[in-house]
Design a protein around this motif. Structure first.
Motif, mmCIF file in Angstrom:
data_model
loop_
_atom_site.group_PDB
_atom_site.id
_atom_site.type_symbol
_atom_site.label_atom_id
_atom_site.label_comp_id
_atom_site.label_asym_id
_atom_site.label_seq_id
_atom_site.Cartn_x
_atom_site.Cartn_y
_atom_site.Cartn_z
ATOM 1 N N HIS A 220 0.854 -1.190 0.000
ATOM 2 C CA HIS A 220 0.000 0.000 0.000
ATOM 3 C C HIS A 220 0.885 1.233 0.000
ATOM 4 O O HIS A 220 2.005 1.206 0.526
ATOM 5 C CB HIS A 220 -0.897 0.064 1.248
ATOM 6 C CG HIS A 220 -1.789 -1.109 1.442
ATOM 7 N ND1 HIS A 220 -2.915 -1.324 0.673
ATOM 8 C CD2 HIS A 220 -1.740 -2.133 2.336
ATOM 9 C CE1 HIS A 220 -3.505 -2.441 1.075
ATOM 10 N NE2 HIS A 220 -2.819 -2.943 2.074
ATOM 11 N N ILE A 221 0.374 2.312 -0.548
ATOM 12 C CA ILE A 221 0.896 3.645 -0.275
ATOM 13 C C ILE A 221 -0.296 4.476 0.174
ATOM 14 O O ILE A 221 -1.252 4.684 -0.580
ATOM 15 C CB ILE A 221 1.611 4.268 -1.484
ATOM 16 C CG1 ILE A 221 2.870 3.447 -1.814
ATOM 17 C CG2 ILE A 221 1.986 5.720 -1.186
ATOM 18 C CD1 ILE A 221 3.743 4.024 -2.894
ATOM 19 N N LEU A 222 -0.251 4.892 1.420
ATOM 20 C CA LEU A 222 -1.352 5.600 2.056
ATOM 21 C C LEU A 222 -1.087 7.096 2.052
ATOM 22 O O LEU A 222 0.056 7.546 1.926
ATOM 23 C CB LEU A 222 -1.540 5.107 3.494
ATOM 24 C CG LEU A 222 -1.722 3.594 3.670
ATOM 25 C CD1 LEU A 222 -1.717 3.240 5.162
ATOM 26 C CD2 LEU A 222 -3.017 3.140 3.011
ATOM 27 N N GLY A 235 -1.177 15.164 3.218
ATOM 28 C CA GLY A 235 0.157 15.527 2.756
ATOM 29 C C GLY A 235 1.212 14.456 2.930
ATOM 30 O O GLY A 235 2.406 14.740 2.811
ATOM 31 N N GLU A 236 0.794 13.225 3.208
ATOM 32 C CA GLU A 236 1.749 12.147 3.458
ATOM 33 C C GLU A 236 1.751 11.126 2.324
ATOM 34 O O GLU A 236 0.754 10.960 1.603
ATOM 35 C CB GLU A 236 1.398 11.417 4.764
ATOM 36 C CG GLU A 236 1.451 12.271 6.015
ATOM 37 C CD GLU A 236 2.865 12.632 6.440
ATOM 38 O OE1 GLU A 236 3.826 12.008 5.927
ATOM 39 O OE2 GLU A 236 3.009 13.536 7.268
ATOM 40 N N LEU A 237 2.877 10.441 2.194
ATOM 41 C CA LEU A 237 2.972 9.209 1.415
ATOM 42 C C LEU A 237 3.601 8.179 2.344
ATOM 43 O O LEU A 237 4.773 8.291 2.718
ATOM 44 C CB LEU A 237 3.836 9.401 0.164
ATOM 45 C CG LEU A 237 3.305 10.338 -0.917
ATOM 46 C CD1 LEU A 237 4.340 10.520 -2.021
ATOM 47 C CD2 LEU A 237 1.993 9.805 -1.497
ATOM 48 N N ILE A 238 2.813 7.184 2.744
ATOM 49 C CA ILE A 238 3.251 6.174 3.697
ATOM 50 C C ILE A 238 3.345 4.853 2.949
ATOM 51 O O ILE A 238 2.324 4.278 2.552
ATOM 52 C CB ILE A 238 2.274 6.068 4.879
ATOM 53 C CG1 ILE A 238 2.070 7.450 5.532
ATOM 54 C CG2 ILE A 238 2.780 5.052 5.908
ATOM 55 C CD1 ILE A 238 0.799 7.562 6.326
ATOM 56 N N ALA A 239 4.563 4.402 2.743
ATOM 57 C CA ALA A 239 4.803 3.221 1.912
ATOM 58 C C ALA A 239 4.921 1.973 2.771
ATOM 59 O O ALA A 239 5.668 1.950 3.750
ATOM 60 C CB ALA A 239 6.074 3.413 1.091
ATOM 61 N N LEU A 240 4.172 0.948 2.397
ATOM 62 C CA LEU A 240 4.245 -0.365 3.028
ATOM 63 C C LEU A 240 4.614 -1.362 1.944
ATOM 64 O O LEU A 240 3.923 -1.467 0.921
ATOM 65 C CB LEU A 240 2.908 -0.746 3.664
ATOM 66 C CG LEU A 240 2.253 0.278 4.602
ATOM 67 C CD1 LEU A 240 0.935 -0.261 5.130
ATOM 68 C CD2 LEU A 240 3.188 0.633 5.755
ATOM 69 N N ALA A 241 5.705 -2.097 2.157
ATOM 70 C CA ALA A 241 6.206 -3.007 1.133
ATOM 71 C C ALA A 241 6.685 -4.296 1.790
ATOM 72 O O ALA A 241 6.935 -4.354 2.987
ATOM 73 C CB ALA A 241 7.333 -2.356 0.339
ATOM 74 N N ARG A 242 6.823 -5.336 0.970
ATOM 75 C CA ARG A 242 7.199 -6.668 1.465
ATOM 76 C C ARG A 242 8.258 -7.281 0.557
ATOM 77 O O ARG A 242 8.215 -7.119 -0.664
ATOM 78 C CB ARG A 242 5.975 -7.569 1.519
ATOM 79 C CG ARG A 242 6.240 -8.953 2.103
ATOM 80 C CD ARG A 242 4.994 -9.836 2.006
ATOM 81 N NE ARG A 242 3.863 -9.301 2.754
ATOM 82 C CZ ARG A 242 3.647 -9.549 4.048
ATOM 83 N NH1 ARG A 242 4.476 -10.326 4.720
ATOM 84 N NH2 ARG A 242 2.581 -9.046 4.646
#
Length: 245
Positions: A220-222, A235-242
């Motif tokens: 996801h990118i939230l 104003g955020e980009l919160i990156a979740l990666a695996r």
């Protein structure tokens, strides 16, 4: 730098300006999705998140290039439960981690594209198959730098030693998605120093591309700490990666 503005004072200022907030709740919950994890906190600063992760029962390594920040972290309660390392991703120790985090927009301080690619590659190698990465950066579409000016950012702080510190910021937009940020500090009524840095503002598409090139699967990118979509106004980009299994 003036001798009056010591590393200890700078670390105290950082802690005064950066209290526990919604972003910390998010990252701690992310780590706690799996109990007893091996956690890498890259760019750990003065250890606010690192120590909270350790207190929740995880085995944590905190890495930061700033010796004054690490000295402040080592002096806090619970610091003996963390392995502290001075350096960058190149100093990640041998072994594997279940989770890696880069909090407090530290990803933007890695402003060189080559260094950024190496950081993601180093983290990828350090994670076990199925291991997860989370980090935050500011969405360039929100143009946060437009608010980094003296009238908007001027603040007064009282440091633990009783000294009064006034701070404010100025910024200049540079080519290539970079922003030059200058922080001014007025200690006890006299100009003490300025500190300059350059921050990288990477788009959602750029983050997805960079993570993919490093081998990650983007989960996801939230756009906000409550799971908002990108462009929701946070104003955020919160990156979740695996890392694939």
């Amino acid at each position: 730098m003036s001798s009056r503005m010591t590393g200890a004072r700078l670390s105290a200022l950082y802690d005064a300006e950066n209290m526990w907030a919604a972003d910390d709740d998010f990252f701690l919950a992310f780590v706690n999705e799996r109990s007893n994890s091996r956690v890498l906190d890259l760019g750990c600063g003065t250890g606010r998140m690192t120590l909270a992760v350790a207190a929740d029962g995880h085995a944590v390594v905190g890495i930061d290039p700033n010796p004054h920040s690490l000295a402040a972290a080592r002096g806090k309660r619970g610091a003996d439960h963390v392995t502290w390392i001075e350096g960058t991703s190149t100093q990640i120790p041998e072994g594997t981690f279940d989770v890696a985090i880069m909090t407090a927009h530290v990803a933007q301080a890695i402003n060189d594209d080559g260094d950024w690619s190496r950081t993601l590659a180093d983290v990828y190698r350090a994670l076990a198959p199925g291991g997860r990465l989370a980090f935050d950066t500011r969405d360039p579409a929100a143009k946060a730098w437009e608010g980094w000016n003296p009238p908007t950012t001027r603040r007064t702080h009282t440091l633990p030693d009783g000294s009064a510190l006034e701070t404010w910021m100025e910024s200049v937009l540079l080519p290539g998605g970079l922003v030059a940020l200058t922080e001014h500090r007025l200690l006890d009524g006299s100009i003490d120093e300025t500190e300059s840095s350059v921050l990288a503002f990477r788009s959602e598409d750029q983050l997805r591309q960079d993570l993919g090139l490093a081998g990650f699967e983007v989960e996801h990118i939230l756009g906000g700490w409550a799971g908002e979509d990108v462009g929701s106004g946070q104003g955020e980009l919160i990156a979740l990666a695996r890392k694939p299994r």
